[in-house]
Design a protein around this motif. Structure first.
Motif, short mmCIF file in Angstrom:
data_model
loop_
_atom_site.label_atom_id
_atom_site.label_comp_id
_atom_site.label_asym_id
_atom_site.label_seq_id
_atom_site.Cartn_x
_atom_site.Cartn_y
_atom_site.Cartn_z
N ILE A 113 0.84 -1.21 0.00
CA ILE A 113 0.00 0.00 0.00
C ILE A 113 0.88 1.26 0.00
N LEU A 114 1.95 1.25 0.78
CA LEU A 114 2.86 2.41 0.81
C LEU A 114 3.48 2.65 -0.56
N ILE A 151 -2.64 -0.51 11.43
CA ILE A 151 -1.87 0.72 11.28
C ILE A 151 -2.65 1.72 10.44
N ALA A 152 -2.37 2.98 10.66
CA ALA A 152 -2.92 4.03 9.81
C ALA A 152 -1.83 4.50 8.86
N ILE A 153 -2.21 4.77 7.62
CA ILE A 153 -1.31 5.35 6.66
C ILE A 153 -1.85 6.72 6.32
N ILE A 154 -1.07 7.73 6.64
CA ILE A 154 -1.45 9.11 6.38
C ILE A 154 -0.61 9.59 5.21
N ARG A 174 6.00 13.96 -1.77
CA ARG A 174 4.94 13.23 -1.08
C ARG A 174 5.41 12.82 0.31
N ILE A 175 4.50 12.85 1.26
CA ILE A 175 4.77 12.43 2.63
C ILE A 175 3.85 11.25 2.96
N LEU A 176 4.43 10.22 3.56
CA LEU A 176 3.66 9.09 4.06
C LEU A 176 4.05 8.88 5.51
N ILE A 177 3.07 8.77 6.35
CA ILE A 177 3.32 8.55 7.78
C ILE A 177 2.59 7.28 8.18
N THR A 178 3.29 6.38 8.85
CA THR A 178 2.63 5.20 9.40
C THR A 178 2.49 5.41 10.89
N ALA A 179 1.31 5.15 11.41
CA ALA A 179 1.04 5.42 12.83
C ALA A 179 0.17 4.33 13.43
#
Length: 187
Positions: A24-25, A179-182, A129-134
């Motif tokens: 997904i990332l 996990i959330a992907i922002i 692009r920014i991807l944050i996993t939280a």
């Protein structure tokens, strides 16, 4: 895609990020062979290894020396790493010396998420692009609010991958890596 079972792991280092999450990332990042990618909080290097196969350059950062060591072992195992730089430092320090970032992935932030996002924002190129996993709810809220303050229109996706195990009386589904992907693109 590299399989989860093939990675070197450690009880003291998070990861690797599960295969489905990495997929997904990769999709959300829109990575190309021309991209410069920064993996902040690389852990065991699951994300680093996937992006190393697809991007022009990957810079992976972690404060834990064992994380850098395991990431390096995983890169070697998969025959990757010619385009990867490993940095054993905190994200805020390491990012100051990196310019013209296409994709920034922030996993571990060591309670410095807002500061890291400020620096990433300044270092992203015009189509960055920014991807944050939280995992923590607090981190999700902090990330969304900071991205909005920086002028982004963040999107959030909550992902819960479950894999099944066949038992004699049915199938047991086991959740892995909720996990959330922002994600956000520079405007």
């Amino acid at each position: 895609m590299l399989e989860d079972k093939d990675f070197f792991k450690s009880c003291d280092v998070p990861g690797p990020t599960k295969e489905a999450i990495r997929a997904i990332l990769l999709y959300k990042s829109e990575v190309t062979s021309d991209d410069k990618v920064v993996d902040c909080g690389c852990g065991t290097g699951g994300i680093t290894c996937e992006f190393a196969q697809r991007a022009h350059e990957v810079i992976s950062i972690d404060t834990n020396p064992e994380a850098i060591e395991i990431t390096n072992k995983n890169l070697d195992k998969f025959g990757l790493g010619d385009n990867v730089t490993l940095i054993n430092d905190n994200g805020s320090n390491a990012l100051k010396d990196i310019d013209d970032i296409d994709i920034a992935i922030v996993g571990g932030s060591g309670r410095e998420l807002e500061n890291i996002l400020d620096i990433v924002h300044d270092k992203l190129n015009s189509k960055g692009r920014i991807l944050i996993t939280a995992i923590l709810v607090d981190t999700k809220v902090e990330a969304i609010n900071k991205l909005k303050d920086l002028g982004y229109n963040p999107k959030i996706m909550e992902v819960n991958i479950s894999n099944g195990r066949v038992l004699d009386r049915g199938i047991l589904m086991i959740s892995e890596n909720p996990i959330a992907i922002i994600s956000a693109k520079k405007r």
